[in-house]
Design a protein around this motif. Structure first.
Motif, PDB file in Angstrom:
ATOM      1  N   ALA A  96      36.146  31.818  33.733  1.00 45.35           N
ATOM      2  CA  ALA A  96      35.832  32.774  34.791  1.00 45.35           C
ATOM      3  C   ALA A  96      36.728  32.486  35.991  1.00 45.35           C
ATOM      4  N   ARG A  97      37.186  33.544  36.638  1.00 47.57           N
ATOM      5  CA  ARG A  97      38.096  33.341  37.765  1.00 47.57           C
ATOM      6  C   ARG A  97      38.009  34.517  38.739  1.00 47.57           C
ATOM      7  N   PRO A  98      38.275  34.260  40.035  1.00 45.24           N
ATOM      8  CA  PRO A  98      38.247  35.347  41.005  1.00 45.24           C
ATOM      9  C   PRO A  98      39.372  36.339  40.752  1.00 45.24           C
ATOM     10  N   ASP A  99      39.074  37.611  40.926  1.00 50.89           N
ATOM     11  CA  ASP A  99      40.125  38.618  40.848  1.00 50.89           C
ATOM     12  C   ASP A  99      41.085  38.426  42.029  1.00 50.89           C
ATOM     13  N   PRO A 100      42.319  38.906  41.900  1.00 50.39           N
ATOM     14  CA  PRO A 100      43.250  38.807  43.027  1.00 50.39           C
ATOM     15  C   PRO A 100      42.656  39.425  44.291  1.00 50.39           C
ATOM     16  N   GLY A 101      42.696  38.670  45.356  1.00 50.27           N
ATOM     17  CA  GLY A 101      42.154  39.137  46.626  1.00 50.27           C
ATOM     18  C   GLY A 101      40.707  38.793  46.873  1.00 50.27           C
ATOM     19  N   ALA A 102      40.007  38.230  45.881  1.00 50.35           N
ATOM     20  CA  ALA A 102      38.574  37.959  46.038  1.00 50.35           C
ATOM     21  C   ALA A 102      38.306  36.895  47.094  1.00 50.35           C
ATOM     22  N   LEU A 103      39.095  35.833  47.110  1.00 50.68           N
ATOM     23  CA  LEU A 103      38.851  34.785  48.102  1.00 50.68           C
ATOM     24  C   LEU A 103      39.244  35.241  49.503  1.00 50.68           C
ATOM     25  N   ALA A 104      40.258  36.081  49.597  1.00 51.16           N
ATOM     26  CA  ALA A 104      40.596  36.656  50.900  1.00 51.16           C
ATOM     27  C   ALA A 104      39.460  37.546  51.392  1.00 51.16           C
ATOM     28  N   ALA A 105      38.851  38.299  50.475  1.00 52.35           N
ATOM     29  CA  ALA A 105      37.711  39.138  50.847  1.00 52.35           C
ATOM     30  C   ALA A 105      36.534  38.287  51.294  1.00 52.35           C
ATOM     31  N   PHE A 106      36.330  37.152  50.632  1.00 51.60           N
ATOM     32  CA  PHE A 106      35.256  36.243  51.026  1.00 51.60           C
ATOM     33  C   PHE A 106      35.491  35.716  52.437  1.00 51.60           C
ATOM     34  N   ARG A 107      36.705  35.286  52.708  1.00 49.79           N
ATOM     35  CA  ARG A 107      36.999  34.721  54.022  1.00 49.79           C
ATOM     36  C   ARG A 107      36.849  35.777  55.121  1.00 49.79           C
TER      37      ARG A 107
END
Length: 305
Positions: A96-107
Motif C-alpha cells: 500500500a502506498r500514497p498516491d502522488p500528491g497525497a502527502l502534500a495534501a495531508f500537509r
C-alpha cells in the motif's frame, strides 16, 4: 512562518520485494520526513537491500521471527517514537502506498481537532478497497452496529468522523499514540487496526476519514473472496480477531449477530480446496477463543491446532 508537522512513515513487510521497493520509492518521492520498516523474515536478498536504505532518517528493523502485522506495527511505532518523535505517524502495509500528491495534501489540509486521519484506499483499478473501508455506527442511540462508509462518503470533499479504520493510510498524532499506546502484538494478524482505532475513538479521540488523502492498496491476493485462506491457518486469526472486534464494538448486541455471521463463515469451507477439514478446525478454535477474548500467537502460526 508556520513549520510543517514532521511525519514518520511506518511499513511492515515480508517477502514482497517488488512491493516494498515501490512503496519506499513513493514515500521518498512524496517527502516523508522519516521512514521505519519492520521486516518479518524476508529472504537474504531483500534484507540486504533493506539494510542499504538505512541512514539518519531511516530505520530498518529485521526481526528474528514473524511478528505479524500487529507485532510489526507495535515495533515500528516504538522505534519511530524513540528515534524521531514525529508530530504524526503514517501506517501502511508494504503493498500500500500514497498516491502522488497525497502527502502534500495531508500537509496542506486543516487538521485542527483531529487526533487521527484515515485515508481513502483504492485497488489499482480505481475501485474502493473493500477491506479498508472505515466504519461508522449505524445506531443513533446507545449501542454500536458497525457499518462501512458508502461510495458517496468517498466522493465527498469533506473530512467526516468515523469509529474505526484500517492501518492502510492511517495518520496518527503523537498525542494519539501516547494516549492509546501500541497495537496489541498478541493479535498477530488481521483486525489489529480495527481494534486499535476503536480503542482510540472509545477514549474520546477524534478519528476522521479524509477522502482527499488517497492510497492505492495493491492487494491482489485478497481482492476476491473465492480463493480461500492461503495458508489455511490464517483463517484462525481472521475469524478470532473479527469476533473479538465485534464483541468489543457491539457488546450484548453481538449475540444475535453471531446467528447471522457463523453460518456465513461456515460457507467459506467450499473455498478451501483440499483443506476444508483443516479450515473447520481453525474456525472452531477461532470462535471458541474469540468468545473468550483469548489472544496470543503460538502453534497456530505454524499450521498446527
Amino acid at each position: 512562518m508556520i513549520q510543517s508537522p514532521t511525519l514518520a512513515a511506518l511499513v511492515v513487510t515480508m517477502n514482497r520485494p517488488d512491493q516494498i521497493r515501490q512503496t519506499v520509492a513513493r514515500l521518498r518521492s512524496e517527502g516523508a520526513d522519516y521512514l521505519v520498516i519492520v521486516d518479518n523474515g524476508s529472504d537474504a536478498d531483500t534484507r540486504d537491500w533493506l539494510r542499504s536504505l538505512e541512514d539518519d532518517q531511516t530505520r530498518i528493523l529485521l526481526t528474528d521471527r514473524n511478528l505479524g502485522g500487529a507485532g510489526g506495527f507495535a515495533r515500528a511505532l516504538t522505534e519511530a517514537r524513540e528515534a524521531f518523535d514525529p508530530d504524526w505517524y503514517l501506517l501502511m502495509d508494504d503493498d500500500a502506498r500514497p498516491d502522488p500528491g497525497a502527502l502534500a495534501a495531508f500537509r496542506a489540509m486543516d487538521k485542527t481537532g483531529w487526533d487521527a486521519l484515515a485515508a481513502a484506499a483504492y485497488y489499482p483499478d480505481g475501485t474502493i478497497c473493500e477491506m479498508n473501508r472505515p466504519l461508522v455506527n449505524r445506531l443513533s442511540g446507545p449501542g454500536f452496529i458497525p457499518t462501512h462508509l458508502t461510495p458517496e462518503d468517498y466522493a465527498s470533499p469533506y473530512t467526516r468522523p468515523v469509529a474505526a479504520s484500517s492501518f492502510v493510510g492511517l495518520f496518527l498524532t503523537r498525542t494519539a499514540v501516547r494516549t492509546i499506546g501500541l497495537p496489541d502484538p498478541d493479535l498477530f494478524l488481521y483486525m489489529e487496526d480495527g481494534l486499535y482505532t476503536l480503542a482510540l475513538t472509545r477514549a474520546g479521540l477524534r478519528l476522521g476519514f479524509a477522502p482527499k488523502l488517497r492510497f492505492t492498496h495493491d492487494c491482489q491476493t485478497l481482492a476476491t473472496r473465492t480463493s480461500g485462506f492461503r495458508p489455511v491457518w490464517k483463517a484462525y486469526y481472521y475469524h478470532r480477531n473479527l469476533l473479538i472486534f465485534y464483541r468489543r464494538a457491539m457488546g450484548p448486541l453481538v449475540w444475535p449477530t453471531l446467528a447471522y455471521l457463523i453460518p456465513r463463515w461456515l460457507m467459506k469451507t467450499r473455498d478451501q480446496k483440499g483443506e476444508a477439514r483443516a479450515f473447520l478446525r481453525y474456525l472452531a478454535r477461532a470462535i471458541r477463543d474469540g468468545l473468550r477474548g483469548r489472544t496470543g500467537t503460538g502453534p497456530v502460526e505454524n499450521g498446527e491446532v
